[in-house]
Enzyme design. Structure first.
Site, PDB file in Angstrom:
ATOM      1  N   ARG A   1      -3.733  -5.644  -9.989  1.00 26.72           N
ATOM      2  CA  ARG A   1      -2.968  -6.747 -10.561  1.00 26.72           C
ATOM      3  C   ARG A   1      -2.430  -7.621  -9.434  1.00 26.72           C
ATOM      4  O   ARG A   1      -1.237  -7.849  -9.307  1.00 26.72           O
ATOM      5  CB  ARG A   1      -1.804  -6.227 -11.413  1.00 26.72           C
ATOM      6  CG  ARG A   1      -2.227  -5.528 -12.696  1.00 26.72           C
ATOM      7  CD  ARG A   1      -1.017  -5.101 -13.495  1.00 26.72           C
ATOM      8  NE  ARG A   1      -1.388  -4.453 -14.744  1.00 26.72           N
ATOM      9  CZ  ARG A   1      -0.516  -3.896 -15.582  1.00 26.72           C
ATOM     10  NH1 ARG A   1       0.764  -3.899 -15.293  1.00 26.72           N
ATOM     11  NH2 ARG A   1      -0.928  -3.323 -16.708  1.00 26.72           N
TER      12      ARG A   1
ATOM     13  N   ASN B   1      -2.419   1.636  -5.394  1.00 28.84           N
ATOM     14  CA  ASN B   1      -3.034   2.771  -6.082  1.00 28.84           C
ATOM     15  C   ASN B   1      -4.529   2.583  -6.308  1.00 28.84           C
ATOM     16  O   ASN B   1      -5.086   3.127  -7.260  1.00 28.84           O
ATOM     17  CB  ASN B   1      -2.326   2.994  -7.424  1.00 28.84           C
ATOM     18  CG  ASN B   1      -2.049   4.462  -7.680  1.00 28.84           C
ATOM     19  OD1 ASN B   1      -2.079   5.281  -6.766  1.00 28.84           O
ATOM     20  ND2 ASN B   1      -1.754   4.819  -8.921  1.00 28.84           N
TER      21      ASN B   1
ATOM     22  N   ASN C   1      -5.834   7.784  -6.541  1.00 23.03           N
ATOM     23  CA  ASN C   1      -5.175   6.993  -7.576  1.00 23.03           C
ATOM     24  C   ASN C   1      -4.436   7.942  -8.511  1.00 23.03           C
ATOM     25  O   ASN C   1      -5.041   8.690  -9.272  1.00 23.03           O
ATOM     26  CB  ASN C   1      -6.214   6.183  -8.354  1.00 23.03           C
ATOM     27  CG  ASN C   1      -5.589   5.332  -9.452  1.00 23.03           C
ATOM     28  OD1 ASN C   1      -4.388   5.363  -9.687  1.00 23.03           O
ATOM     29  ND2 ASN C   1      -6.426   4.560 -10.135  1.00 23.03           N
TER      30      ASN C   1
ATOM     31  N   ASP D   1       7.336  -2.028 -12.197  1.00 23.89           N
ATOM     32  CA  ASP D   1       5.924  -2.262 -12.480  1.00 23.89           C
ATOM     33  C   ASP D   1       5.488  -3.560 -11.821  1.00 23.89           C
ATOM     34  O   ASP D   1       6.322  -4.426 -11.509  1.00 23.89           O
ATOM     35  CB  ASP D   1       5.675  -2.336 -13.987  1.00 23.89           C
ATOM     36  CG  ASP D   1       5.584  -0.955 -14.628  1.00 23.89           C
ATOM     37  OD1 ASP D   1       5.454   0.029 -13.875  1.00 23.89           O
ATOM     38  OD2 ASP D   1       5.655  -0.871 -15.861  1.00 23.89           O
TER      39      ASP D   1
ATOM     40  N   ASP E   1       4.066  -6.006 -13.107  1.00 22.26           N
ATOM     41  CA  ASP E   1       4.000  -7.145 -14.029  1.00 22.26           C
ATOM     42  C   ASP E   1       5.373  -7.486 -14.591  1.00 22.26           C
ATOM     43  O   ASP E   1       5.487  -8.135 -15.626  1.00 22.26           O
ATOM     44  CB  ASP E   1       3.025  -6.846 -15.173  1.00 22.26           C
ATOM     45  CG  ASP E   1       3.409  -5.595 -15.953  1.00 22.26           C
ATOM     46  OD1 ASP E   1       4.416  -4.949 -15.585  1.00 22.26           O
ATOM     47  OD2 ASP E   1       2.704  -5.252 -16.920  1.00 22.26           O
TER      48      ASP E   1
ATOM     49  N   GLU F   1       4.440   9.951 -16.831  1.00 24.34           N
ATOM     50  CA  GLU F   1       5.236  10.222 -15.648  1.00 24.34           C
ATOM     51  C   GLU F   1       6.671   9.741 -15.821  1.00 24.34           C
ATOM     52  O   GLU F   1       7.624  10.333 -15.290  1.00 24.34           O
ATOM     53  CB  GLU F   1       4.593   9.603 -14.402  1.00 24.34           C
ATOM     54  CG  GLU F   1       4.873   8.128 -14.156  1.00 24.34           C
ATOM     55  CD  GLU F   1       4.123   7.189 -15.098  1.00 24.34           C
ATOM     56  OE1 GLU F   1       4.290   5.967 -14.961  1.00 24.34           O
ATOM     57  OE2 GLU F   1       3.370   7.670 -15.967  1.00 24.34           O
ATOM     58  N   ASP F   2       6.866   8.660 -16.591  1.00 22.61           N
ATOM     59  CA  ASP F   2       8.212   8.164 -16.831  1.00 22.61           C
ATOM     60  C   ASP F   2       8.993   9.096 -17.749  1.00 22.61           C
ATOM     61  O   ASP F   2      10.194   9.325 -17.555  1.00 22.61           O
ATOM     62  CB  ASP F   2       8.165   6.747 -17.410  1.00 22.61           C
ATOM     63  CG  ASP F   2       7.227   6.631 -18.610  1.00 22.61           C
ATOM     64  OD1 ASP F   2       6.500   7.597 -18.920  1.00 22.61           O
ATOM     65  OD2 ASP F   2       7.215   5.554 -19.248  1.00 22.61           O
TER      66      ASP F   2
ATOM     67  N   ARG G   1       1.946  10.181 -25.920  1.00 18.48           N
ATOM     68  CA  ARG G   1       3.305  10.297 -25.402  1.00 18.48           C
ATOM     69  C   ARG G   1       4.147  11.235 -26.274  1.00 18.48           C
ATOM     70  O   ARG G   1       5.006  11.964 -25.762  1.00 18.48           O
ATOM     71  CB  ARG G   1       3.942   8.918 -25.277  1.00 18.48           C
ATOM     72  CG  ARG G   1       3.283   8.101 -24.155  1.00 18.48           C
ATOM     73  CD  ARG G   1       3.760   6.668 -24.096  1.00 18.48           C
ATOM     74  NE  ARG G   1       5.099   6.507 -23.570  1.00 18.48           N
ATOM     75  CZ  ARG G   1       5.423   6.550 -22.282  1.00 18.48           C
ATOM     76  NH1 ARG G   1       4.494   6.780 -21.359  1.00 18.48           N
ATOM     77  NH2 ARG G   1       6.674   6.361 -21.888  1.00 18.48           N
TER      78      ARG G   1
END
Length: 607
Positions: A370, A395, A420, A441, A443, A527-528, A573
């Site tokens: 990105r 990454n 990665n 992030d 973005d 991971e969050d 999730r």
């Protein structure tokens, strides 16, 4: 005199899992002359003496006896670690009483552990009869399994002082059964350091079981569940060889007032390739006193001994706020910026405030293909007050970044992991030189006022995740679920924009359950959620959402079809919530109805 300022150990060769775990400990050395402590393993009370051991001068020798029914008796000046001592033989603050015949770490053991909930179990209490030494010659896995299965449906386990007490205590903790010890003289593991009142009850042997049960019946549900939770935490540090080795060496370090090796920081110079961009604009450089970082000295000198022994930190390793008025006096005012009396955005923006030294924060951005949106994020960061540096975790190991990055007022450091991985976001890189980090992030869209306000809020809530956006978890048909949408309560903060203490990076990397880390790697998700679980588990506090008025996502250069756009994303999730809850034994996330907003409308630089 042999130890210097750090613990170092030499372990005599043995095939037992605890011996092997000790030999792999960071404090272990290969040359006995370099060691502070010499460990030898005994079985059935007998020791195979190392050739170098002079019995008459057996100082600094630690005998680890594996047999609880055959206590080892000192023949010199040995330190003894074993489950059972003959009457009058235990020496407080010298010897250790604990169950030593543990097995190696089993990554799937959590699947056989009972959960903390529900509150009620089939039996309120059960009195464990000590195992006869003649009946059980060894405490094998079958014996362990039978006893633990019996205790899974019991709320309180009544234990007697016996040769097998330490094993019964550990079995009770594993089963989520709160120990009730009928002995005032029975030694508990690491009792000179650990607060066993949070885990177990202790009564005199003469007190009747009827009066004990009557007292237990008055306990509130919150007390029962918290003791059950803490019992599981204690068990996690004592039940297998790897954990017990860490805890035991930490116990020696604490008793001898020595330090251990520092928490391993991930060196970006050793583990990855690094590319530095040092771009400064003198006109925009934030004026921060050079001696602000007492915090950095703490990070550089911190050791692993305290977290390993206290089982779970209640707060991060940090110093308290200074007394009110410290900004008026020499010796404290030099490194502070008082915001007292600030009534306008312009005056408030010139001071970070609070009774703390001025400090900065580090931005950590995990990025993958990105480039355009990353450029925009870097431009947004330009000139932001209190920013120390920007670390970009690149990454994408298949290509190097182009030289398209903007010049900003602080250093930008690119880190190139060899793989990665989403876990690269939470590695404790040695390039992070502040206690505060904000995970972004690539973005995100934000204003300086939003970023600095979140930093200000974090400085008052350093053991919590602070940021936005928020999410929640809930139960449906007994299964943990992940929720998205506008709600009045939330329980987690996405780490695409979240402030956190660097210590949580250490905890995530070194103490998060390996199965959770493998699940994240395999599924490239959650991971969050794992970080939220960890922080809530350690602090027992919910995250804190801060006000945000700009659009969350920067759409420039965004890829379509990202992970969150997949139909299976939210079911995956929800699966993470359920699996992580089973591993922890409960869902540690706490609900919150709070949102941090400025005390006055002018306190956020006109937001």
């Amino acid at each position: 005199s042999r130890c210097g300022d750090k613990v170092s150990i030499f372990v005599a060769k043995s095939d037992h899992p605890l011996s092997q775990a000790l030999s792999l400990h960071p404090s272990a050395v290969n040359v006995k002359e370099d060691a502070c402590l010499h460990f030898v393993i005994a079985d059935n009370g007998e020791v195979t003496l190392p050739h170098y051991w002079d019995v008459e001068a057996s100082r600094n020798v630690v005998v680890v006896n594996l047999s609880p029914k055959s206590p080892y008796t000192s023949v010199g000046s040995e330190i003894i670690v074993q489950a059972h001592f003959a009457i009058g033989e235990f020496r407080p603050r010298i010897d250790f009483a604990l169950f030593t015949n543990v097995s190696q770490f089993n990554q799937s053991a959590w699947q056989d552990r009972p959960q903390i909930l529900p509150l009620m179990r089939k039996e309120m209490w059960y009195s464990i009869s000590p195992l006869s030494p003649l009946k059980y010659s060894t405490l094998n896995e079958m014996t362990t399994s039978i006893l633990e299965q019996e205790l899974r449906d019991v709320t309180f386990c009544v234990l007697q002082s016996s040769w097998n007490f330490q094993y019964e205590l550990l079995s009770s903790l594993r089963a989520g059964c709160i120990p009730v010890v009928r002995s005032l003289s029975q030694t508990l593991p690491f009792e000179d350091t650990l607060d066993w009142n949070r885990v177990a009850f202790t009564f005199s042997k003469g007190r009747s079981i009827e009066s004990i049960v009557e007292m237990l019946e008055t306990m509130e549900k919150e007390e029962i569940l918290e003791m059950r939770r803490m019992g599981r935490i204690f068990a996690n540090r004592l039940e297998h060889a790897n954990a017990l080795a860490d805890t035991l060496i930490a116990g020696f370090a604490r008793r001898l007032k020595l330090s251990l090796h520092h928490f391993t920081m991930v060196s970006i110079r050793e583990k990855t390739t690094i590319l530095f961009f040092f771009h400064f604009k003198d006109t925009q450089t934030t004026d921060i006193p050079a001696n602000t970082s007492v915090a950095l000295k703490r990070i550089a000198s911190r050791t692993k001994s305290t977290p390993a022994l206290r089982m779970v930190p209640t707060v991060v390793y940090d110093t308290p706020m200074l007394p009110n008025g410290a900004h008026y006096y020499n010796g404290t005012k030099e490194t502070m910026e008082s915001a007292i009396g600030s009534k306008s955005a312009s005056s408030f923006s010139k001071a970070i405030g609070l009774a703390r030294d001025v400090e900065q924060f580090t931005v950590v951005i995990l990025t993958f293909n990105r480039d355009a949106s990353l450029v925009t994020v870097l431009k947004l960061l330009n000139g932001c007050p209190y920013l120390n540096k920007v670390i970009i975790v690149w990454n994408n190991p298949d290509r190097k970044p182009e030289d398209i990055w903007p010049t900003i007022h602080v250093p930008i450091e690119f880190i190139f992991p060899k793989k990665n991985s989403l876990l690269n976001r939470f590695l404790p890189y040695d390039a992070i030189e502040t206690e505060a980090i904000v995970s972004l992030d690539d973005d995100q869209n934000f204003s300086h006022s939003e970023l600095v306000f979140a930093f200000r809020v974090w400085r008052e809530h350093r053991d919590q995740l602070v940021g936005f956006p928020e999410r929640y978890t809930y139960m449906k048909s007994g299964i943990g679920k992940y929720g998205l949408g506008s709600v009045c309560e939330y329980s987690l903060i996405l780490t695409g924009f979240a402030f956190m203490h660097k210590e949580f990076l250490y905890e995530f990397t070194h103490n998060q359950h390996p199965f959770i880390l493998e699940h994240i790697e395999k599924n490239r998700n959650c991971e969050d959620i794992a970080m939220n679980f960890l922080v809530a588990h350690l602090s027992r506090k919910p995250p804190l959402r801060v006000i945000k008025k700009t659009a969350t996502i920067n759409r420039q250069g965004m890829r379509t079809g990202g992970l969150s756009a997949k139909p299976s994303h939210y079911s995956a999730r929800s699966n993470c919530v359920q699996i992580f809850s089973e591993i922890y034994g409960y869902n540690p996330l706490l609900q919150s109805q709070h949102q941090a907003v400025p005390a006055r409308s002018g306190c956020m630089n006109g937001l």
